[in-house]
Scaffold this motif. Structure first.
Motif, mmCIF file in Angstrom:
data_model
loop_
_atom_site.group_PDB
_atom_site.id
_atom_site.type_symbol
_atom_site.label_atom_id
_atom_site.label_comp_id
_atom_site.label_asym_id
_atom_site.label_seq_id
_atom_site.Cartn_x
_atom_site.Cartn_y
_atom_site.Cartn_z
ATOM 1 N N LEU A 8 0.997 -1.124 0.430
ATOM 2 C CA LEU A 8 -0.608 -0.083 -0.269
ATOM 3 C C LEU A 8 0.816 1.289 -0.099
ATOM 4 O O LEU A 8 2.191 1.307 0.396
ATOM 5 C CB LEU A 8 -0.842 -0.021 1.482
ATOM 6 N N SER A 9 0.609 2.759 -0.259
ATOM 7 C CA SER A 9 1.013 3.687 -0.416
ATOM 8 C C SER A 9 -0.122 4.452 0.729
ATOM 9 O O SER A 9 -1.244 4.686 -0.629
ATOM 10 C CB SER A 9 1.648 3.968 -1.605
ATOM 11 N N ILE A 10 0.555 5.264 1.460
ATOM 12 C CA ILE A 10 -0.193 6.862 1.577
ATOM 13 C C ILE A 10 0.364 7.569 1.139
ATOM 14 O O ILE A 10 1.869 8.065 1.334
ATOM 15 C CB ILE A 10 -0.341 6.338 3.344
ATOM 16 N N ALA A 11 -0.349 8.525 0.164
ATOM 17 C CA ALA A 11 0.145 10.355 -0.138
ATOM 18 C C ALA A 11 0.571 10.530 1.234
ATOM 19 O O ALA A 11 2.014 11.469 0.878
ATOM 20 C CB ALA A 11 -0.904 10.515 -1.530
ATOM 21 N N ASP A 12 -0.217 10.745 2.415
ATOM 22 C CA ASP A 12 0.272 12.436 2.879
ATOM 23 C C ASP A 12 -0.054 11.519 4.049
ATOM 24 O O ASP A 12 -1.541 11.586 4.847
ATOM 25 C CB ASP A 12 -0.150 13.409 2.920
ATOM 26 N N LEU A 13 0.794 10.929 5.213
ATOM 27 C CA LEU A 13 0.384 10.009 6.142
ATOM 28 C C LEU A 13 -0.102 11.488 7.532
ATOM 29 O O LEU A 13 -0.915 10.710 8.157
ATOM 30 C CB LEU A 13 1.358 8.825 6.575
ATOM 31 N N GLY A 14 0.356 12.546 7.663
ATOM 32 C CA GLY A 14 0.374 13.157 8.234
ATOM 33 C C GLY A 14 -0.822 14.077 8.528
ATOM 34 O O GLY A 14 -1.659 14.508 9.290
ATOM 35 N N HIS A 15 -1.363 13.746 7.576
ATOM 36 C CA HIS A 15 -3.297 14.198 7.227
ATOM 37 C C HIS A 15 -3.951 12.724 7.346
ATOM 38 O O HIS A 15 -5.559 13.423 7.062
ATOM 39 C CB HIS A 15 -2.665 15.400 6.529
ATOM 40 N N ASP A 83 5.478 4.166 2.035
ATOM 41 C CA ASP A 83 5.422 2.469 1.505
ATOM 42 C C ASP A 83 4.688 2.236 2.603
ATOM 43 O O ASP A 83 5.598 1.660 4.237
ATOM 44 C CB ASP A 83 5.822 2.127 0.547
ATOM 45 N N VAL A 84 3.258 1.002 2.392
ATOM 46 C CA VAL A 84 3.503 0.186 3.893
ATOM 47 C C VAL A 84 2.747 -1.774 2.970
ATOM 48 O O VAL A 84 2.677 -1.560 1.782
ATOM 49 C CB VAL A 84 2.237 -0.039 4.567
ATOM 50 N N GLU A 85 3.908 -2.084 3.692
ATOM 51 C CA GLU A 85 3.160 -3.764 3.463
ATOM 52 C C GLU A 85 2.988 -4.910 4.149
ATOM 53 O O GLU A 85 3.501 -4.400 5.614
ATOM 54 C CB GLU A 85 5.494 -4.374 3.327
ATOM 55 N N LEU A 86 1.883 -5.316 4.321
ATOM 56 C CA LEU A 86 1.445 -6.200 5.430
ATOM 57 C C LEU A 86 1.166 -6.872 4.831
ATOM 58 O O LEU A 86 0.740 -7.576 3.370
ATOM 59 C CB LEU A 86 -0.224 -5.482 5.339
ATOM 60 N N THR A 87 1.860 -8.144 5.592
ATOM 61 C CA THR A 87 1.462 -9.871 5.276
ATOM 62 C C THR A 87 -0.007 -10.522 6.742
ATOM 63 O O THR A 87 0.128 -10.527 7.409
ATOM 64 C CB THR A 87 1.988 -10.533 5.588
ATOM 65 N N THR A 88 -1.076 -10.571 5.897
ATOM 66 C CA THR A 88 -1.777 -11.460 6.270
ATOM 67 C C THR A 88 -2.451 -12.182 5.676
ATOM 68 O O THR A 88 -2.844 -12.851 4.844
ATOM 69 C CB THR A 88 -3.233 -10.246 7.173
ATOM 70 N N VAL A 95 -9.784 -5.736 5.822
ATOM 71 C CA VAL A 95 -8.128 -4.738 5.545
ATOM 72 C C VAL A 95 -8.857 -3.636 5.356
ATOM 73 O O VAL A 95 -8.755 -2.282 5.768
ATOM 74 C CB VAL A 95 -6.700 -5.376 4.829
ATOM 75 N N ARG A 96 -9.263 -3.596 4.275
ATOM 76 C CA ARG A 96 -9.954 -2.278 3.673
ATOM 77 C C ARG A 96 -10.653 -1.639 4.657
ATOM 78 O O ARG A 96 -11.007 -0.383 5.318
ATOM 79 C CB ARG A 96 -10.685 -2.222 2.604
ATOM 80 N N GLY A 106 -7.485 7.455 2.717
ATOM 81 C CA GLY A 106 -5.856 8.209 1.718
ATOM 82 C C GLY A 106 -4.916 7.626 1.611
ATOM 83 O O GLY A 106 -3.594 7.916 1.589
ATOM 84 N N TRP A 107 -5.376 6.451 0.796
ATOM 85 C CA TRP A 107 -4.531 5.131 0.975
ATOM 86 C C TRP A 107 -4.729 4.759 -0.489
ATOM 87 O O TRP A 107 -6.105 4.672 -0.743
ATOM 88 C CB TRP A 107 -4.030 4.013 1.695
ATOM 89 N N GLN A 108 -3.641 3.898 -1.281
ATOM 90 C CA GLN A 108 -3.887 3.231 -2.133
ATOM 91 C C GLN A 108 -2.879 1.753 -1.919
ATOM 92 O O GLN A 108 -1.934 2.017 -1.984
ATOM 93 C CB GLN A 108 -2.779 4.324 -3.567
ATOM 94 N N LEU A 109 -3.599 0.710 -2.795
ATOM 95 C CA LEU A 109 -3.240 -0.900 -2.834
ATOM 96 C C LEU A 109 -2.642 -0.787 -4.023
ATOM 97 O O LEU A 109 -2.889 -0.488 -5.123
ATOM 98 C CB LEU A 109 -4.570 -1.436 -3.444
ATOM 99 N N ARG A 110 -1.075 -0.682 -4.145
ATOM 100 C CA ARG A 110 -0.030 -0.786 -5.041
ATOM 101 C C ARG A 110 -0.269 -2.485 -5.622
ATOM 102 O O ARG A 110 0.406 -1.963 -6.930
ATOM 103 C CB ARG A 110 0.934 -0.004 -4.929
ATOM 104 N N ASP A 111 0.087 -3.253 -5.173
ATOM 105 C CA ASP A 111 0.367 -4.620 -4.969
ATOM 106 C C ASP A 111 -0.748 -5.703 -4.082
ATOM 107 O O ASP A 111 -0.063 -5.044 -3.127
ATOM 108 C CB ASP A 111 1.631 -4.924 -5.770
ATOM 109 N N MET A 112 -0.930 -6.690 -4.431
ATOM 110 C CA MET A 112 -0.848 -7.795 -3.507
ATOM 111 C C MET A 112 0.339 -8.950 -4.666
ATOM 112 O O MET A 112 0.112 -9.658 -5.478
ATOM 113 C CB MET A 112 -2.335 -8.174 -3.711
ATOM 114 N N ARG A 113 0.310 -9.470 -3.325
ATOM 115 C CA ARG A 113 1.436 -11.320 -3.318
ATOM 116 C C ARG A 113 0.226 -11.975 -2.756
ATOM 117 O O ARG A 113 0.327 -12.094 -1.534
ATOM 118 C CB ARG A 113 2.360 -11.202 -4.076
ATOM 119 N N VAL A 114 0.394 -13.374 -2.798
ATOM 120 C CA VAL A 114 1.007 -14.833 -1.900
ATOM 121 C C VAL A 114 1.426 -14.821 -1.593
ATOM 122 O O VAL A 114 2.926 -14.389 -1.987
ATOM 123 C CB VAL A 114 0.494 -16.047 -2.480
ATOM 124 N N ALA A 115 1.744 -14.679 -0.211
ATOM 125 C CA ALA A 115 2.739 -14.418 1.047
ATOM 126 C C ALA A 115 4.239 -15.994 0.723
ATOM 127 O O ALA A 115 3.593 -17.336 0.729
ATOM 128 C CB ALA A 115 2.715 -14.419 2.222
#
Length: 115
Positions: A8-15, A83-88, A95-96, A106-115
């Protein structure tokens, strides 16, 4: 259920904040956010507080309260975004929901893969 790795990515975590301050992330940086999201996925405390605040708590889809005690979250600043990496093993719907409670849209899913 297979474990997935979400990028995931967060454009402006501060806000980045959820709509309701009772459930919203209030930390100061990527490590705080990673900890807040990891806790929100590992236990159902955030979900239960949100559910109790709904007009008809019994009508809430209980599957949104699923947890993954082994969920792992890391976050770091990269190119003016976080940038956020989440394994679950939780589905994206859970998650959403937790992400929207914590930081709104304020976030975007950039990719998803099998862990």
């Amino acid at each position: 259920m297979p474990r997935n790795r979400y990028y995931l990515s967060i454009a402006d975590l501060g806000h980045a904040r959820g709509e309701d301050p009772r459930f919203s992330y209030a930390g100061a940086g990527p490590n705080d956010f990673a900890g807040a999201l990891q806790q929100a996925l590992r236990n159902d405390e955030l979900f239960q507080r949100w559910r109790a605040a709904q007009p008809d708590p019994d009508a809430v889809d209980a599957s949104l309260g699923n947890t993954d005690p082994a969920a792992e979250v890391t976050a770091k600043v990269a190119d003016l975004r976080t940038d956020v990496e989440l394994t679950t093993d939780l589905p994206m719907s859970v998650v959403r929901h937790r992400l929207f409670l914590l930081i709104g849209g304020g976030w975007q899913l950039r990719d998803m893969r099998v862990a």
